[in-house]
Design a protein around this motif. Structure first.
Motif, short mmCIF file in Angstrom:
data_model
loop_
_atom_site.label_atom_id
_atom_site.label_comp_id
_atom_site.label_asym_id
_atom_site.label_seq_id
_atom_site.Cartn_x
_atom_site.Cartn_y
_atom_site.Cartn_z
N THR A 4 0.81 -1.22 0.00
CA THR A 4 0.00 0.00 0.00
C THR A 4 0.84 1.27 0.00
N GLY A 5 2.15 1.15 0.19
CA GLY A 5 3.01 2.32 0.26
C GLY A 5 4.46 1.93 0.25
N CYS A 6 5.34 2.85 0.60
CA CYS A 6 6.77 2.62 0.45
C CYS A 6 7.50 2.33 1.76
N THR A 7 6.79 2.35 2.90
CA THR A 7 7.46 2.06 4.16
C THR A 7 6.67 1.01 4.93
N ALA A 8 7.39 0.03 5.47
CA ALA A 8 6.74 -1.04 6.23
C ALA A 8 6.17 -0.53 7.55
N ALA A 9 6.67 0.60 8.03
CA ALA A 9 6.17 1.14 9.30
C ALA A 9 4.72 1.56 9.21
N SER A 10 4.27 2.00 8.02
CA SER A 10 2.90 2.47 7.88
C SER A 10 2.12 1.73 6.82
N GLY A 11 2.80 0.98 5.94
CA GLY A 11 2.13 0.28 4.86
C GLY A 11 1.87 -1.18 5.18
N ARG A 12 1.16 -1.82 4.28
CA ARG A 12 0.84 -3.24 4.40
C ARG A 12 0.99 -3.91 3.03
N MET A 13 1.21 -5.20 3.05
CA MET A 13 1.25 -5.97 1.81
C MET A 13 -0.16 -6.19 1.28
N VAL A 14 -0.30 -6.16 -0.05
CA VAL A 14 -1.57 -6.51 -0.69
C VAL A 14 -1.42 -7.75 -1.58
N GLU A 15 -0.18 -8.19 -1.79
CA GLU A 15 0.03 -9.40 -2.58
C GLU A 15 1.44 -9.93 -2.36
N ILE A 16 1.56 -11.25 -2.36
CA ILE A 16 2.87 -11.91 -2.41
C ILE A 16 2.86 -12.85 -3.61
N GLY A 17 3.91 -12.76 -4.40
CA GLY A 17 4.08 -13.68 -5.51
C GLY A 17 5.45 -14.32 -5.43
N ALA A 18 5.58 -15.56 -5.89
CA ALA A 18 6.87 -16.25 -5.83
C ALA A 18 6.89 -17.38 -6.85
N VAL A 19 8.09 -17.74 -7.27
CA VAL A 19 8.28 -18.87 -8.18
C VAL A 19 9.47 -19.68 -7.70
N CYS A 73 -0.86 -14.82 -4.01
CA CYS A 73 -1.99 -14.64 -3.11
C CYS A 73 -2.21 -13.16 -2.83
N LEU A 74 -3.42 -12.70 -3.07
CA LEU A 74 -3.81 -11.36 -2.66
C LEU A 74 -4.06 -11.34 -1.16
N ILE A 75 -3.80 -10.17 -0.54
CA ILE A 75 -3.92 -10.03 0.90
C ILE A 75 -4.80 -8.82 1.20
N ASN A 76 -5.72 -8.97 2.10
CA ASN A 76 -6.53 -7.85 2.56
C ASN A 76 -5.69 -7.03 3.55
N PRO A 77 -5.32 -5.79 3.20
CA PRO A 77 -4.47 -4.99 4.10
C PRO A 77 -5.24 -4.32 5.23
#
Length: 337
Positions: free
Chosen positions: A22-37, A51-55
């Motif tokens: 949701t933003g550029c800093t982990a202190a105030s932002g949250r993940m909305v998706e993780i992708g991996a291969v 997987c999409l994530i509800n922030p």
């Protein structure tokens, strides 16, 4: 961690991963998706994770423009506490799996913050930063952003900026980099070009960095602007400044720091740059200031800061080959690479 530096790369699995936020800093932002291969060094793809994530918060429009993930897309998705255990299982055995991310500190800071909130112990995997690997293996390239490397290596890629598609691009870039003469064949050779860190210690270091003020040359106090801080004028106040003035020999695109209230245009520029920093993208800009006023230049953005109520972009300038500061209200044009 692999048992020996003589271990051939063919004996290991690799996981390239990427987060959307949701933003550029982990202190105030949250993940909305993780992708991996998951893949092998011979190019065989073993598995995928997305997987999409509800922030549990609103995604700023400027960030949605980058990765395309909207509030509606994540409204009914699982929370980070549900997704993280699945992601950690996907990573596999630390003794036989090496992780990689492009600008790893960014992604790991978000993963680490989420693990901390969920009370989950970080895993012991080794992780390499492919930005460092690219700089060592392809120093002649003008930019080492993910999109630039995709273009330079002619990798067929979608235009989506999503967790899985970026992870697949990263896998392909990594395979190109290790195949460059002299080819990298063992873990020891790989780690000479991209020194690994334990994921657990990397996360702890990233969290410590994200939770403390950033100091530079002792005269300004930097405060990264998050998506939450951009729309409201009162956020641009003197609480992020210190009484000292910058030294006369401070290098940068502009040395003046007169009191100025940020304009609406600079707020819009800040929103755009915040999204680009979150996406790990380089940009091309035209700047009305400095020795090369009006000339287009490519920069890699690092952070947004305020100094005595003036908003600045701190970035590595590829034209002048050094880190510089650019007043947001003097940036005439921004183009994403």
């Amino acid at each position: 961690m692999p048992d020996s530096s003589d271990t051939p790369l063919d004996a290991l699995d690799f996981v390239a991963f990427d987060t959307e936020t949701t933003g550029c800093t982990a202190a105030s932002g949250r993940m909305v998706e993780i992708g991996a291969v998951r893949f092998r060094s011979d190019g065989v793809e073993l598995d995928r994770f997305q997987c999409l994530i509800n922030p549990l918060r609103t995604i700023p429009w400027a960030v949605t423009r980058i990765h395309g993930i909207t509030d509606a897309m994540v409204r009914d998705c699982p929370s980070e506490s549900d997704v993280l255990p699945r992601f950690l299982r996907f990573l596999g055995d630390p003794a036989t799996t090496v992780l990689m991310a492009h600008n790893a500190a960014f992604d790991l800071s978000f993963v680490g913050a989420a693990l901390g909130r969920c009370g989950i112990e970080p895993p012991e995997h080794d992780v390499i930063d492919t930005v460092r690997l690219s700089r060592r293996r392809a120093p002649e390239l003008p930019s080492h952003s993910l999109r630039s490397l995709v273009r330079c290596f002619g990798i067929g890629s979608t235009t989506d900026h999503r967790g899985l598609s970026d992870s697949i691009d990263l896998m392909r870039i990594y395979l190109r980099l290790i195949a460059r003469p002299p080819a990298i064949e063992t873990v020891g050779e790989l780690f000479q070009f991209a020194r690994p860190s334990r994921m657990k210690s990397y996360l702890e270091q990233s969290l410590r960095r994200s939770s403390r003020p950033t100091l530079s040359r002792g005269w300004w106090r930097a405060s990264s602007l998050t998506d939450d801080s951009l729309p409201r004028r009162e956020r641009w106040d003197r609480r992020n400044a210190v009484p000292q003035s910058p030294p006369e020999n401070s290098s940068g695109a502009d040395d003046s720091c007169e009191d100025t209230v940020p304009t609406e245009s600079s707020r819009i520029v800040a929103q755009q740059i915040t999204a680009l920093i979150a996406a790990g993208k380089s940009i091309s800009l035209v700047y009305d200031g400095g020795r090369n006023a009006g000339q287009r230049r490519n920069v890699t953005p690092v952070k947004l800061v305020t100094v005595t109520e003036v908003a600045y972009l701190f970035a590595y300038c590829h034209l002048d080959r050094k880190q510089k500061q650019f007043r947001l209200d003097r940036i005439r044009e921004i183009v994403c690479e």
